[in-house]
Design an enzyme around this catalytic site. Structure first.
Site, PDB file in Angstrom:
ATOM      1  N   ASP A 112      39.761  28.821  43.320  1.00  0.00           N
ATOM      2  CA  ASP A 112      38.620  29.295  42.545  1.00  0.00           C
ATOM      3  C   ASP A 112      37.446  29.536  43.498  1.00  0.00           C
ATOM      4  OD1 ASP A 112      40.087  29.123  40.293  1.00  0.00           O
ATOM      5  OD2 ASP A 112      39.042  27.404  39.418  1.00  0.00           O
ATOM      6  N   ASP A 130      46.280  34.971  29.514  1.00  0.00           N
ATOM      7  CA  ASP A 130      46.103  33.578  29.102  1.00  0.00           C
ATOM      8  C   ASP A 130      46.545  33.494  27.644  1.00  0.00           C
ATOM      9  OD1 ASP A 130      44.893  33.132  31.550  1.00  0.00           O
ATOM     10  OD2 ASP A 130      42.862  33.393  30.770  1.00  0.00           O
TER      11      ASP A 130
END
Lengths: 251, 194
Positions: free
Chosen positions: A11, A130
């Site tokens: 990230d 997702d």
């Protein structure tokens, strides 16, 4: 034989890696280049950088980071997060990213997938999905899994493939962060109904979970973050064990 | 050494430039025929769709220049495919250096092939210090049929030509610039070719 891929995910915010990363050997655990290099040396097959920057200024810093990663890393890497236009993709690819991953923007504007695939080639367009299983149905979610859509995950995956995606990064929101294993039945169903590679994401906790993602889940690649960042599983151990279980690995 | 990377608008070539930089060579991106002609080594890259890439070559007249080059030329990925006779992708003719056709993988396998696969039957100085069954990174939906000019094969769906050579022309389907230390070795080898 084509090998299965192991992909650490980093990230990124403001050009730096976020989340605690527990590599004592690193001088600067927030430096994406140093971390990426370390993963490449350990045998990672690819890397994914997920940009969680909120401002334009931070995003520009990410572009500089991509350029630095491309300069120093000799394995492929994908950049995702907040990509919504041809111009965004053009900038990332010109900075040296090998692939980009689009998610919410593709749901809001599915034509974007066609446009990107036609312009840059399907090999560099990953669509991230997702999804969460709700009452037996897999529903696509927006904004990092927080907002449900009306889309059935398998229908959406089919559409994404027909619009020209080169691969799918499927994150199960039910499994993500649980360290209880990947969503293997959904993975297997995706893998059987589509003819593009599927990356499994969400739920990695043990080496056995990776074995199951490749055998039961029939995944082409598996992505994980914290188990690698916190040294709970090392990539050389993981790849050796997968190889021992008969899963083709690059060693 | 004067190394040029042909820049005709087909895909990401930054990684290639960086790969040479890591070897201490400042490769120049250019589409200027005079600069390409006088270079010591020429890299012919390419990602994307074959027929549109061929159109871009024609527009810049590079389709006429490339076959006349006398120095070592390395076609990479789509670059290699465009050096073949023809491609099923967009039903286009190629530059005809390699006497073979480019076809699409069948749907028995996932397409594109994406990831690390082995190269075998290595037959050229291009593979000096590279072992049989070394891993290279590949991303492609179309493949070159093996022929007498094949200097490496890879298996996916079938055995196909993952590297080709004809005189001073070399082509590799994989991405040496993204294939770790082994890929770097291949680029190093290319730089030493006469």
């Amino acid at each position: 034989m084509l090998t299965k891929r192991i992909i650490p995910c980093l990230d990124i915010k403001n050009g730096r890696t976020v989340k605690g990363i527990n590599f004592k050997q690193l001088r600067d655990a927030g430096d994406p280049v140093e971390l990426a290099k370390r993963y490449a040396d350990m045998g990672a097959d690819e890397l994914v950088f997920l940009d969680i920057s909120a401002t334009l200024e931070e995003r520009n810093t990410t572009l500089e980071m991509v350029l630095k990663v491309a300069e120093h890393i000799n394995i492929p890497f994908t950049v995702g997060g907040g990509i919504s236009s041809i111009e965004d993709v053009d900038r990332l690819l010109k900075s040296g990213a090998d692939k980009v991953s689009v998610n919410s923007s593709a749901i809001k504007n599915p034509e974007l997938i066609n446009a990107l695939s036609n312009k840059f080639g399907k090999q560099c367009i990953t669509v991230a999905i997702d999804a969460k299983e709700i009452d037996g149905e897999w529903i696509v979610h927006l904004a990092g899994g927080s907002i449900p859509t009306k889309l059935n995950m398998f229908d959406w995956a089919k559409e994404v493939e027909s619009r020209g995606a080169g691969e799918i990064l499927f994150t199960s929101m039910n499994n993500d962060g649980t360290k209880s294993g990947f969503a293997n039945s959904a993975l297997a169903k995706l893998s059987q109904s589509l003819n593009i590679p599927i990356i499994a994401s969400g739920g990695a906790g043990t080496i056995q979970h990776f074995v199951a993602a490749f055998t039961l889940g029939q995944a082409d690649a598996a992505l994980a973050a914290s188990v690698f960042h916190f040294n709970e599983i090392t990539i050389p151990d993981l790849k050796r064990e997968l190889q021992n279980k008969g899963i083709p690995m690059r060693l | 050494m004067n190394v040029v990377i042909i820049d005709y608008g087909a895909g990401n070539i930054k990684s290639l430039q960086f790969a040479f930089k890591r070897l201490g060579v400042a490769a120049k991106l250019t589409s200027i025929p005079e600069e390409i002609s006088v270079a010591d080594k020429v890299i012919f890259p390419g990602v994307g769709e074959a027929s549109s890439a061929m159109e871009m070559l024609k527009k810049s007249k590079l389709d006429l220049l490339i076959p006349t080059l006398k120095q070592p030329v390395l076609g990479i990925c789509l670059g290699m495919q465009l050096l073949c006779n023809s491609s099923e992708e967009g039903s286009t003719n190629g530059l005809g250096i390699f006497n073979t056709e480019v076809k699409q993988f069948s749907t028995v396998v996932k397409v594109p092939q994406m990831g690390w696969n082995t190269i075998t039957n290595l037959k050229s100085g291009l593979f000096k210090n590279i072992k049989e069954d070394a891993f290279m990174y590949l991303v492609h939906s179309f493949y070159a049929v093996t022929n007498a000019q094949t200097i490496a094969t890879t298996h996916y769906d079938l055995d196909y030509a993952s590297a080709l050579q004809h005189n001073n022309f070399y082509g590799v389907q994989f991405h040496p610039e993204k294939s770790g230390e082994i890929g770097a070795q291949l680029l190093r080898n290319f730089l030493t070719l006469e």
